[in-house]
Design a protein around this motif. Structure first.
Motif, PDB file in Angstrom:
ATOM      1  N   SER A 289       0.826  -1.210   0.000  1.00 48.25           N
ATOM      2  CA  SER A 289       0.000   0.000   0.000  1.00 48.25           C
ATOM      3  C   SER A 289       0.859   1.258   0.000  1.00 48.25           C
ATOM      4  O   SER A 289       0.491   2.263  -0.608  1.00 48.25           O
ATOM      5  N   ARG A 290       2.033   1.207   0.671  1.00 41.34           N
ATOM      6  CA  ARG A 290       2.921   2.375   0.676  1.00 41.34           C
ATOM      7  C   ARG A 290       3.534   2.613  -0.700  1.00 41.34           C
ATOM      8  O   ARG A 290       3.747   3.751  -1.101  1.00 41.34           O
ATOM      9  N   THR A 291       3.850   1.553  -1.432  1.00 40.16           N
ATOM     10  CA  THR A 291       4.368   1.729  -2.784  1.00 40.16           C
ATOM     11  C   THR A 291       3.286   2.279  -3.701  1.00 40.16           C
ATOM     12  O   THR A 291       3.542   3.158  -4.534  1.00 40.16           O
ATOM     13  N   PRO A 302      -3.741   6.323 -10.176  1.00 40.52           N
ATOM     14  CA  PRO A 302      -4.773   7.343  -9.935  1.00 40.52           C
ATOM     15  C   PRO A 302      -4.479   8.183  -8.696  1.00 40.52           C
ATOM     16  O   PRO A 302      -4.140   7.657  -7.631  1.00 40.52           O
ATOM     17  N   SER A 303      -4.612   9.488  -8.832  1.00 39.22           N
ATOM     18  CA  SER A 303      -4.243  10.413  -7.763  1.00 39.22           C
ATOM     19  C   SER A 303      -5.059  10.209  -6.486  1.00 39.22           C
ATOM     20  O   SER A 303      -4.604  10.555  -5.392  1.00 39.22           O
ATOM     21  N   ALA A 304      -6.251   9.638  -6.601  1.00 39.22           N
ATOM     22  CA  ALA A 304      -7.072   9.400  -5.413  1.00 39.22           C
ATOM     23  C   ALA A 304      -6.386   8.466  -4.427  1.00 39.22           C
ATOM     24  O   ALA A 304      -6.641   8.519  -3.215  1.00 39.22           O
ATOM     25  N   PRO A 315      -2.228   5.808   4.323  1.00 43.18           N
ATOM     26  CA  PRO A 315      -2.765   5.941   2.958  1.00 43.18           C
ATOM     27  C   PRO A 315      -3.965   5.018   2.780  1.00 43.18           C
ATOM     28  O   PRO A 315      -3.883   3.958   2.165  1.00 43.18           O
ATOM     29  N   HIS A 316      -5.098   5.441   3.303  1.00 40.49           N
ATOM     30  CA  HIS A 316      -6.246   4.543   3.457  1.00 40.49           C
ATOM     31  C   HIS A 316      -6.812   4.065   2.129  1.00 40.49           C
ATOM     32  O   HIS A 316      -7.224   2.902   2.009  1.00 40.49           O
ATOM     33  N   ARG A 317      -6.853   4.932   1.122  1.00 39.43           N
ATOM     34  CA  ARG A 317      -7.404   4.492  -0.163  1.00 39.43           C
ATOM     35  C   ARG A 317      -6.494   3.478  -0.845  1.00 39.43           C
ATOM     36  O   ARG A 317      -6.965   2.519  -1.473  1.00 39.43           O
ATOM     37  N   ALA A 318      -5.193   3.679  -0.728  1.00 39.40           N
ATOM     38  CA  ALA A 318      -4.244   2.710  -1.287  1.00 39.40           C
ATOM     39  C   ALA A 318      -4.402   1.360  -0.584  1.00 39.40           C
ATOM     40  O   ALA A 318      -4.363   0.302  -1.226  1.00 39.40           O
TER      41      ALA A 318
END
Length: 412
Positions: A289-291, A302-304, A315-318
């Motif tokens: 998720s961090r990558t 995607p920027s979201a 980074p909750h969305r990732a």
């Protein structure tokens, strides 16, 4: 705060960072890779383990130097981008995300297979949901959970070593290698076992969340790798002493089989396998998720996905996107295929890391380790099963095509 300014809080010290790495390495290696590696290497299993450890050490040294210089989330994605150019950074990140997402699926399926074989898929899905929720609640909670899981797993593995050696009458390893195994089989086993060592990458990908990264990251990587190697050696010798290399190769649960002579021990080992695989999944999801977060922040995804939760600081969305991808793979792959594919993708990732480290210093002495690491990654990668190699090359080519299409659209 804009997308490009999003930053994560530095809250992890050396001990927490080591535990995050160990949760990935110990869980993935002992319970998932030992059997397939034994099938490939036969009596030469320890030789394969040594080769994998040497390549992992070189990769760790290169990663530590780079992580100290670039203490940001993203690991080799960042190093390749800064040292070799945007394309190589992107392709390393692509390989890492895809390969480690497959690793996440393998760990979830391992939990299901050990916990409830008759309903393994349902258990795997539930495990992914729970672990994603833990990561979503904050990285410190994830680190504390990793510390608890590692402690429990190490106790179980100590029990396996003691019981298996007592049952076997002491360590008994055919050091001369009596099995009819060629160099290709040993290298293939080393590639599969490398999958077990790759957990230290989780530490580098948390570079933006550790305190004093120039000091913390190299120390944490070194300690995590040394502890994992010691554990692997002890368990491999004990289990092979009890079952023989053929017995290990033929068992889907060799550690449980090695202690089956003691009533109740097998149940404990199965429980340990569940904890280990869940801990590995927790740490893997954290790193992937961090990558994804770093690549989204740079506009490659995607920027979201570059959003940081205002309360939990993650980074909750990732994390949600990676969790969803793992759920899909759980329904599509099997464990052995996932390990081979993941190993190939991650070896490419470290190939980029070693080449990046090569550029840091022009002296011949400083370039020995990255050169050895790069050559090791290439050799072990192409020694893996053909299906894994082909799938890995296709995925990397797809990633390159996506990058090229983006660049053409941006130019227009």
């Amino acid at each position: 705060m804009g997308i490009g300014d999003a930053r994560l809080s530095r809250s992890l010290g050396v001990v927490d960072s080591v535990m995050v790495g160990l949760a990935a390495m110990v869980g993935a290696g002992i319970f998932a890779a030992l059997g397939p590696a034994s099938a490939a290497a036969g009596d030469w299993l320890l030789v394969a383990l040594a080769i994998a450890a040497v390549v992992a050490y070189c990769n760790a040294r290169s990663s530590a130097r780079l992580a100290a210089l670039y203490p940001e989330s993203g690991g080799t994605y960042v190093y390749g981008r800064e040292r070799l150019g945007p394309f190589w950074g992107y392709l390393a990140g692509w390989g890492f995300v895809v390969g480690k997402t497959a690793s996440c699926a393998a760990m979830a399926m391992t939990v299901g297979a050990y916990a409830w074989p008759g309903n393994a898929t349902a258990v795997a899905v539930l495990t992914v949901l729970v672990v994603t929720a833990v990561n979503y609640a904050g990285v410190q909670k994830s680190a504390r959970a990793a510390r608890l899981m590692v402690g429990l797993v190490l106790l179980v593995l100590l029990g396996v070593v003691v019981i298996a050696l007592i049952d076997a009458g002491g360590p008994a390893w055919p050091w001369t290698g009596t099995g009819a195994v060629g160099v290709g089989g040993i290298l293939q086993a080393a590639g599969l076992l490398f999958f077990a060592f790759a957990g230290y990458a989780r530490i580098a990908t948390l570079g933006e969340e550790v305190r004093d990264p120039a000091r913390t990251i190299p120390r944490a990587i070194g300690w995590a790798l040394a502890i994992a190697l010691g554990v692997y050696l002890l368990v491999a010798v004990a289990v092979v002493s009890a079952l023989g290399t053929d017995g290990v190769a033929g068992a889907v649960d060799p550690l449980a089989q090695a202690v089956s002579s003691i009533p109740g021990a097998e149940v404990v080992v199965r429980g340990g396998a569940v904890v280990a695989a869940a801990g590995a999944l927790l740490s893997l999801l954290l790193g992937v998720s961090r990558t994804v977060f770093a690549m989204a922040r740079d506009g490659h995804l995607p920027s979201a996905l570059a959003s940081v939760h205002p309360r939990f600081g993650v980074p909750h969305r990732a994390e949600m996107a990676v969790g969803a991808a793992v759920l899909v793979l759980v329904l599509m792959l099997d464990v052995r295929g996932a390990i081979g594919f993941s190993a190939f993708a991650v070896l490419f990732y470290y190939l980029v890391a070693n080449v990046s480290a090569w550029t840091l210093d022009r002296s011949a002495r400083a370039r020995v380790v990255p050169l050895a690491g790069a050559l090791g990654c290439v050799v072990l990668g192409f020694a893996l099963p053909l299906a894994s190699v082909v799938a890995g090359l296709v995925v990397l080519a797809l990633g390159a095509a996506v990058y090229g299409a983006r660049r053409r659209n941006a130019t227009r």
